[in-house]
Design an enzyme around this catalytic site. Structure first.
Site, short mmCIF file in Angstrom:
data_model
loop_
_atom_site.label_atom_id
_atom_site.label_comp_id
_atom_site.label_asym_id
_atom_site.label_seq_id
_atom_site.Cartn_x
_atom_site.Cartn_y
_atom_site.Cartn_z
N HIS A 106 71.91 -6.70 18.70
CA HIS A 106 70.74 -7.41 18.99
C HIS A 106 70.26 -7.93 17.53
O HIS A 106 70.40 -7.17 16.62
CB HIS A 106 69.70 -6.63 19.47
CG HIS A 106 69.52 -5.18 18.84
ND1 HIS A 106 70.26 -4.26 19.41
CD2 HIS A 106 68.65 -4.84 18.00
CE1 HIS A 106 70.29 -3.21 18.56
NE2 HIS A 106 69.41 -3.51 17.83
N HIS A 108 66.94 -8.71 15.52
CA HIS A 108 65.48 -8.42 15.48
C HIS A 108 65.05 -9.78 14.46
O HIS A 108 65.55 -10.23 13.70
CB HIS A 108 65.34 -7.52 14.41
CG HIS A 108 65.84 -5.89 14.59
ND1 HIS A 108 64.72 -5.09 15.42
CD2 HIS A 108 66.95 -5.34 14.59
CE1 HIS A 108 65.36 -3.95 15.46
NE2 HIS A 108 66.83 -3.96 15.25
P1 AMP Z 1 68.18 -0.98 16.19
O1 AMP Z 1 67.69 0.41 15.60
O2 AMP Z 1 68.37 -1.96 15.33
O3 AMP Z 1 69.40 -0.51 17.08
O4 AMP Z 1 67.13 -1.44 17.07
C1 AMP Z 1 66.76 -0.80 18.37
C2 AMP Z 1 65.33 -1.57 18.73
O5 AMP Z 1 65.10 -1.28 20.11
C3 AMP Z 1 64.29 -0.62 18.06
O6 AMP Z 1 63.37 -1.49 17.13
C4 AMP Z 1 63.55 -0.08 19.05
O7 AMP Z 1 62.30 0.05 18.87
C5 AMP Z 1 63.73 -1.17 20.35
N1 AMP Z 1 63.81 -0.50 21.53
C6 AMP Z 1 64.13 0.62 21.93
N2 AMP Z 1 63.78 0.94 23.42
C7 AMP Z 1 63.24 -0.44 23.67
C8 AMP Z 1 62.90 -0.76 25.19
N3 AMP Z 1 62.77 -0.04 26.34
N4 AMP Z 1 62.26 -2.11 24.94
C9 AMP Z 1 62.18 -3.14 23.85
N5 AMP Z 1 62.36 -2.32 22.77
C10 AMP Z 1 63.13 -1.25 22.78
#
Ligand code: AMP
Length: 120
Positions: A106, A108
């Site tokens: 993903h 950001h």
């Molecule tokens: P990373 O730490 O780069 O893997 O980013 C994962 C992101 O997913 C974090 O910023 C979380 O806040 C976000 N996240 C986790 N669960 C959800 C969810 N159910 N809906 C939207 N974002 C999420």
């Protein structure tokens, strides 16, 4: 269109499938974007492929166009939300030292405040 792989254990695959709710900001046949549930900036969304790819390390040459499109979609969303001129940060975390917590790639997209460098 590339093949859509799905992992039933993956949180983001479950968002793609509509099993877990998310505020979607964009979707097409290969990509969706939705607001991060724990925003780190006034605007924070995630741009993901529908197909399950665990980390940037797992991207293959035939997925290069798809991964490039993630960036194009990120820029489009930033512009649609009024952040093109002031600017924004696009980041992809990979594995433990990168700070990755969800193992489905993903981007950001963070905007609405001054970003710092280097990142923590
Ligand atoms: P990373 O730490 O780069 O893997 O980013 C994962 C992101 O997913 C974090 O910023 C979380 O806040 C976000 N996240 C986790 N669960 C959800 C969810 N159910 N809906 C939207 N974002 C999420």
């Amino acid at each position: 269109m590339s093949t859509i792989n799905s992992d039933p254990e993956c949180l983001f695959c479950r968002i793609v499938a509509g099993e877990i709710p998310a505020e979607r900001l964009y979707e097409d046949d290969e990509i969706i974007a939705f607001r991060d549930v724990n925003p780190q900036a006034p605007f924070h969304c995630l741009v993901i492929p529908r197909s399950h790819i665990a980390t940037l390390n797992d991207v293959t040459q035939d997925q290069a166009e798809l991964v490039g499109r993630l960036l194009v979609v990120a820029a489009r969303i930033a512009a649609e939300h009024g952040h093109a001129q002031d600017g924004y940060r696009v980041a992809m975390n990979a594995n433990r030292h990168g700070g990755q917590s969800v193992y489905h790639i993903h981007l950001h997209v963070l905007a609405g405040r001054q970003m710092g460098w280097p990142p923590g």
